[in-house]
Design a protein around this motif. Structure first.
Motif, mmCIF file in Angstrom:
data_model
loop_
_atom_site.group_PDB
_atom_site.id
_atom_site.type_symbol
_atom_site.label_atom_id
_atom_site.label_comp_id
_atom_site.label_asym_id
_atom_site.label_seq_id
_atom_site.Cartn_x
_atom_site.Cartn_y
_atom_site.Cartn_z
ATOM 1 N N PRO A 248 -2.455 -18.679 47.045
ATOM 2 C CA PRO A 248 -1.718 -17.611 46.427
ATOM 3 C C PRO A 248 -1.987 -17.494 45.012
ATOM 4 C CG PRO A 248 -0.494 -19.562 47.214
ATOM 5 C CD PRO A 248 -2.043 -19.691 47.511
ATOM 6 N N ASP A 249 -1.601 -16.469 44.336
ATOM 7 C CA ASP A 249 -1.889 -16.300 42.937
ATOM 8 C C ASP A 249 -0.601 -17.385 42.268
ATOM 9 O OD1 ASP A 249 -2.378 -15.554 40.350
ATOM 10 O OD2 ASP A 249 -1.557 -13.401 40.558
ATOM 11 N N TYR A 250 -1.371 -18.282 41.872
ATOM 12 C CA TYR A 250 -0.345 -19.604 41.364
ATOM 13 C C TYR A 250 0.054 -19.192 39.939
ATOM 14 C CZ TYR A 250 -4.499 -21.158 38.843
ATOM 15 O OH TYR A 250 -5.584 -21.369 37.910
ATOM 16 N N GLN A 251 -0.689 -18.377 39.156
ATOM 17 C CA GLN A 251 -0.273 -17.878 37.704
ATOM 18 C C GLN A 251 0.956 -17.280 37.836
ATOM 19 O OE1 GLN A 251 -1.612 -19.495 35.759
ATOM 20 N NE2 GLN A 251 -3.874 -19.119 35.273
ATOM 21 N N ARG A 252 1.290 -16.592 38.903
ATOM 22 C CA ARG A 252 2.572 -15.854 39.018
ATOM 23 C C ARG A 252 3.910 -16.679 39.139
ATOM 24 N NH1 ARG A 252 2.176 -11.219 43.413
ATOM 25 N NH2 ARG A 252 4.291 -11.107 42.925
ATOM 26 N N VAL A 253 3.592 -17.744 39.644
ATOM 27 C CA VAL A 253 4.763 -18.859 39.853
ATOM 28 C C VAL A 253 5.109 -19.589 38.501
ATOM 29 C CG1 VAL A 253 5.303 -20.991 41.201
ATOM 30 C CG2 VAL A 253 3.726 -19.374 42.223
ATOM 31 N N ILE A 254 3.865 -19.622 37.645
ATOM 32 C CA ILE A 254 4.135 -20.494 36.568
ATOM 33 C C ILE A 254 4.868 -19.551 35.407
ATOM 34 C CG2 ILE A 254 2.948 -21.759 34.350
ATOM 35 C CD1 ILE A 254 0.568 -22.023 36.251
ATOM 36 N N PRO A 255 6.202 -19.910 35.067
ATOM 37 C CA PRO A 255 6.908 -19.097 34.123
ATOM 38 C C PRO A 255 6.478 -19.096 32.715
ATOM 39 C CG PRO A 255 8.214 -20.893 34.630
ATOM 40 C CD PRO A 255 7.014 -20.942 35.567
ATOM 41 N N ALA A 256 6.370 -18.201 32.006
ATOM 42 C CA ALA A 256 5.994 -17.922 30.598
ATOM 43 C C ALA A 256 7.174 -17.725 29.874
ATOM 44 C CB ALA A 256 5.176 -16.861 30.524
ATOM 45 N N GLY A 257 8.504 -17.642 29.898
ATOM 46 C CA GLY A 257 9.523 -17.172 29.197
ATOM 47 C C GLY A 257 10.551 -18.317 29.121
ATOM 48 N N ASN A 258 10.079 -19.685 29.561
ATOM 49 C CA ASN A 258 11.219 -20.734 29.593
ATOM 50 C C ASN A 258 11.273 -21.260 28.101
ATOM 51 O OD1 ASN A 258 11.140 -20.489 32.233
ATOM 52 N ND2 ASN A 258 11.037 -22.603 32.597
ATOM 53 N N ASP A 259 12.396 -21.057 27.516
ATOM 54 C CA ASP A 259 12.364 -21.311 26.067
ATOM 55 C C ASP A 259 13.611 -22.485 25.705
ATOM 56 O OD1 ASP A 259 14.872 -19.888 26.925
ATOM 57 O OD2 ASP A 259 14.697 -18.531 25.246
ATOM 58 N N LYS A 260 14.229 -23.221 26.732
ATOM 59 C CA LYS A 260 15.084 -24.040 26.743
ATOM 60 C C LYS A 260 14.197 -25.464 26.781
ATOM 61 C CE LYS A 260 19.332 -22.257 28.061
ATOM 62 N NZ LYS A 260 18.768 -20.583 28.559
ATOM 63 N N ILE A 261 13.975 -26.057 25.588
ATOM 64 C CA ILE A 261 13.087 -27.431 25.677
ATOM 65 C C ILE A 261 13.872 -28.542 25.727
ATOM 66 C CG2 ILE A 261 11.137 -28.434 24.827
ATOM 67 C CD1 ILE A 261 10.468 -25.412 25.545
ATOM 68 N N MET A 262 13.712 -29.427 26.645
ATOM 69 C CA MET A 262 13.971 -30.778 26.801
ATOM 70 C C MET A 262 12.916 -31.936 26.649
ATOM 71 S SD MET A 262 16.527 -32.826 29.537
ATOM 72 C CE MET A 262 15.403 -33.131 30.743
ATOM 73 N N ARG A 263 13.300 -32.711 25.770
ATOM 74 C CA ARG A 263 12.397 -33.799 25.537
ATOM 75 C C ARG A 263 12.948 -35.031 25.952
ATOM 76 N NH1 ARG A 263 10.955 -30.345 21.471
ATOM 77 N NH2 ARG A 263 8.744 -29.652 21.590
#
Length: 372
Positions: A248-263
């Motif tokens: 499958p087109d795995y790139q479509r599964v990887i979100p690009a807009g996740n802006d809440k960052i937890m370290r």
């Protein structure tokens, strides 16, 4: 055939090839290993019709010839012989059986005709390149946990290997997913690998290759064709059929807009997840993460066994949110992170989360949330 070989050399070679053999086989010849003595070399071959492993080892060959005998039985016998023993292998005697001698021990083993032993054809033209064994080990180690085991989605039952050119950065990329989590890892693109097609290497071939890489030389020759892949290192060659399907087109599964960052400290996080998941339901293993104010609370609520909570300090400047995950999947991904800090890139409780090692930009993991 009449061959004399040192026990340790034979044991190592049998260990490499016998693991390919299926213990329960409807075709008797597939339970055997083909041994061929020629010149100063003993060649051992095992196959299950999808994977073939061939290894050549030095031996004192008095009479050239070939024979097939039970791979598992041979391995068990040689494994139990004393270190340093010289092992004799001889055919042509009474009944045409294989005679194995070592010191005062002697075994006579049933054989099958070597002419009946199947071989995987490897005459297809393909793309060849040389890759460092350390890179191949890492590509497998960091992604194989995410391979699917569902037979209905057979095209996910392996690792997708291909040449990537993302944002001008060329790499040899391995991807695995089971629909619940995804693992993606990049390694430097070897010279000559640009033209390789994207291929799905089956689960069993991945596991066999990883076993062989422990003893591999520094460089491994990889040849990829439309239907097969071959790995050669020193005197060992592994050939495998590829999964005939479309990854499958795995790139479509990887979100690009996740802006809440937890370290979070990765080791502390893994230990905390492991502790609270002790009371989680066996089927879902769900753990709720409540994040806010630079604090992470892990919560498990199981009506049958009880509840568990644990707090951890985190670096999280975004809005408060709650999200649930499968504890085993969290632990699988945490186990791949070598650095001290794991970075979670979140969006909302229903969207995929990206997890990365802060010290390794080449590795990326995606985890689907659970409703909790």
């Amino acid at each position: 055939m009449k061959v004399t070989i040192e026990r340790g050399t034979l044991l190592k070679a049998l260990g490499h090839v016998q693991s390919v053999v299926e213990r329960r086989n409807t075709i008797p010849i597939l339970s055997n290993v083909l041994m061929r003595g020629d010149g100063g070399t003993l060649s051992l071959t095992a196959t299950d019709l999808d994977i073939e492993v061939v290894e050549q080892v030095p031996a004192d060959v008095e009479i050239d010839g070939a024979v097939t005998a039970s791979a598992v039985t041979l391995f068990d016998i040689v494994r139990k012989l004393p270190d340093g023993t010289q092992v004799g292998l001889e055919t042509g005697g009474q009944g045409g059986r294989l005679r194995l001698t070592a010191g005062r021990s002697e075994f006579t083993l049933a054989v099958l005709p070597e002419a009946d032993f199947p071989q995987i054809q490897t005459d297809e033209k393909g793309t060849s390149f040389t890759a460092p064994a350390s890179d191949l080990r890492r590509l497998i180690d960091k992604t194989r946990f995410a391979m699917s085991q569902e037979e209905t989605r057979y095209y996910l039952n392996g690792i997708y290997l291909h040449a990537s050119d993302e944002a001008g950065q060329k790499s040899l990329r391995a991807v695995a997913t089971d629909g619940h989590r995804l693992a993606r890892l990049d390694a430097p693109l070897p010279e000559g690998a640009d033209a390789m097609p994207g291929v799905i290497v089956p689960r069993k071939a991945v596991l066999e290759l990883r076993r062989l890489l422990d003893d591999a030389e520094d460089e491994v020759m990889v040849t990829v064709s439309a239907s097969k892949i071959r790995f050669s290192s020193g005197d060992v060659v592994l050939t495998s059929k590829l999964i005939d399907g479309t990854f499958p087109d795995y790139q479509r599964v990887i979100p690009a807009g996740n802006d809440k960052i937890m370290r979070v400290d990765n080791a502390d996080f893994a230990r905390a997840v492991d502790r609270v998941s002790t009371v989680s339901a066996d089927k879902t293993r769900s753990v709720k993460l409540s994040i806010g104010g630079d604090k992470l609370e892990l919560l498990v609520n199981n009506p049958e066994t009880g509840t568990a909570t644990e707090e951890l300090p985190v670096d999280y400047p975004a809005d408060e949110m709650e999200i649930g995950f499968n504890a085993r999947y969290l632990l699988d991904i945490s186990g791949q992170i070598d650095g001290e800090t794991a970075t979670f890139k979140l969006n909302d409780p229903a969207s995929p989360t990206v997890v990365q090692d802060e010290e390794d930009a080449r590795a990326l993991y995606v985890l689907m949330p659970l409703r909790v």
